[in-house]
Design an enzyme around this catalytic site. Structure first.
Site, mmCIF file in Angstrom:
data_model
loop_
_atom_site.group_PDB
_atom_site.id
_atom_site.type_symbol
_atom_site.label_atom_id
_atom_site.label_comp_id
_atom_site.label_asym_id
_atom_site.label_seq_id
_atom_site.Cartn_x
_atom_site.Cartn_y
_atom_site.Cartn_z
ATOM 1 N N LYS A 24 0.704 -1.373 0.191
ATOM 2 C CA LYS A 24 -0.044 -0.358 0.177
ATOM 3 C C LYS A 24 0.610 1.274 -0.202
ATOM 4 O O LYS A 24 2.146 1.229 0.594
ATOM 5 C CB LYS A 24 -0.605 -0.032 1.106
ATOM 6 C CG LYS A 24 -0.331 0.326 2.668
ATOM 7 C CD LYS A 24 0.132 1.071 2.890
ATOM 8 C CE LYS A 24 0.887 1.737 4.388
ATOM 9 N NZ LYS A 24 2.017 2.344 4.479
ATOM 10 N N ASP A 52 -1.137 -1.353 10.894
ATOM 11 C CA ASP A 52 -2.559 -1.318 9.655
ATOM 12 C C ASP A 52 -2.127 -2.772 8.684
ATOM 13 O O ASP A 52 -3.040 -3.179 8.090
ATOM 14 C CB ASP A 52 -1.539 -0.506 8.622
ATOM 15 C CG ASP A 52 0.149 -1.345 8.122
ATOM 16 O OD1 ASP A 52 0.948 -1.928 8.878
ATOM 17 O OD2 ASP A 52 1.486 -0.773 7.610
#
Length: 268
Positions: free
Chosen positions: A8, A132
């Site tokens: 990401k 995350d």
């Protein structure tokens, strides 16, 4: 079973305050990109884990994939598996590769053994593995807040943009990155800014870690300048570094980097 845990990038990253538990609250947009590891999971006579590809520092037996398996095993009678992780996403880059590996392990266990864990249950497991990790359960663009594990969906579609991600071989630990940060509230409304054209992000959409790390690692600011010179509409460091990405309306030509840099380019 074979799957491909993806990286990401952070579109803006603001460290807003230090928490009483020692972590930091942040505000950022997480956006998936298709720079991927490969993770294979097979039934086995005994639990086994092996890695190939990029070297990962530390003891393989503490890898997040194994931690994910053992976390679920506390609640379910899981049969043993053979896990083979082929690392392609660099570590210490701000790309979330290790978190993705852990989350995909959870997802694959759920499918392989028909555990019938819902999305929120998978996210709860993932939050125990890393701040995350939970993002990679749904793997869709979100605005992340608190520790980076509370998500607000955002209608953001960068399809058609070419993303170039450059890792200059600098491993920046989370401790090093946060040790130089002075938390503060962002001066912009992140959600509103992200709805503007990408060309409006330059100079407005910030990553707080750049201020802390660019003086120490000038090659990072040089990378940003190189990507802008090549025609990027927007460029930024991702996460707490050290990877830097550029978003291009048309694929750039003639970009060259030192041989020890790792580079990924693809459509979003």
């Amino acid at each position: 079973m074979l799957d491909f845990p993806n990286a990401k990038i952070n579109l803006g990253l603001y460290v807003t305050e230090k928490r009483s538990d020692g972590f930091h609250n942040l505000l950022s947009c997480f956006y998936p990109v298709s720079w991927c590891d490969a993770l294979e999971m097979l039934p086995a006579a005994a639990l086994r884990f092996e890695m190939t590809g990029l070297p990962v520092p530390g003891n393989p037996q503490t890898n997040l994939c194994l931690k994910a398996y053992k976390l679920v095993q506390q609640d379910r009678q899981l049969p043993p598996v053979h896990l083979h992780l082929h690392k392609v996403i660099p570590m210490g880059a701000g790309l979330g590769g290790g978190s993705a590996d852990a989350a995909f392990t959870l997802r694959m266990l759920n499918r392989l053994f028909a555990l019938e864990l819902g999305t929120e249950q998978l996210e709860d497991y993932a939050r125990q593995l890393g701040s995350d990790c939970a993002f990679f359960v749904r793997n869709r663009p979100v605005v992340a807040s608190e520790r980076g594990d509370v998500f607000t969906p955002i209608a953001l579609d960068l399809s058609g943009y070419t993303c170039v991600v450059v890792y200059p071989g600098i491993h920046i630990t989370t401790a090093e990155a946060y040790g130089s940060i002075r938390p503060q509230q962002p001066a912009v409304d992140l959600q509103k800014l992200l709805q503007q054209d990408v060309s409006e992000w330059k100079g407005n959409l910030q990553n707080d870690f750049e201020t802390a790390l660019f003086p120490k690692y000038p090659q990072l600011s040089q990378l940003k300048a190189q990507l802008y010179a090549a025609g990027a509409a927007y460029t930024s460091m991702t996460g707490s570094g050290s990877a830097v990405y550029g978003l291009f309306k048309t694929a750039p030509a003639g970009l060259t980097f030192p041989d020890n840099y790792l580079v990924w380019q693809g459509l979003l």
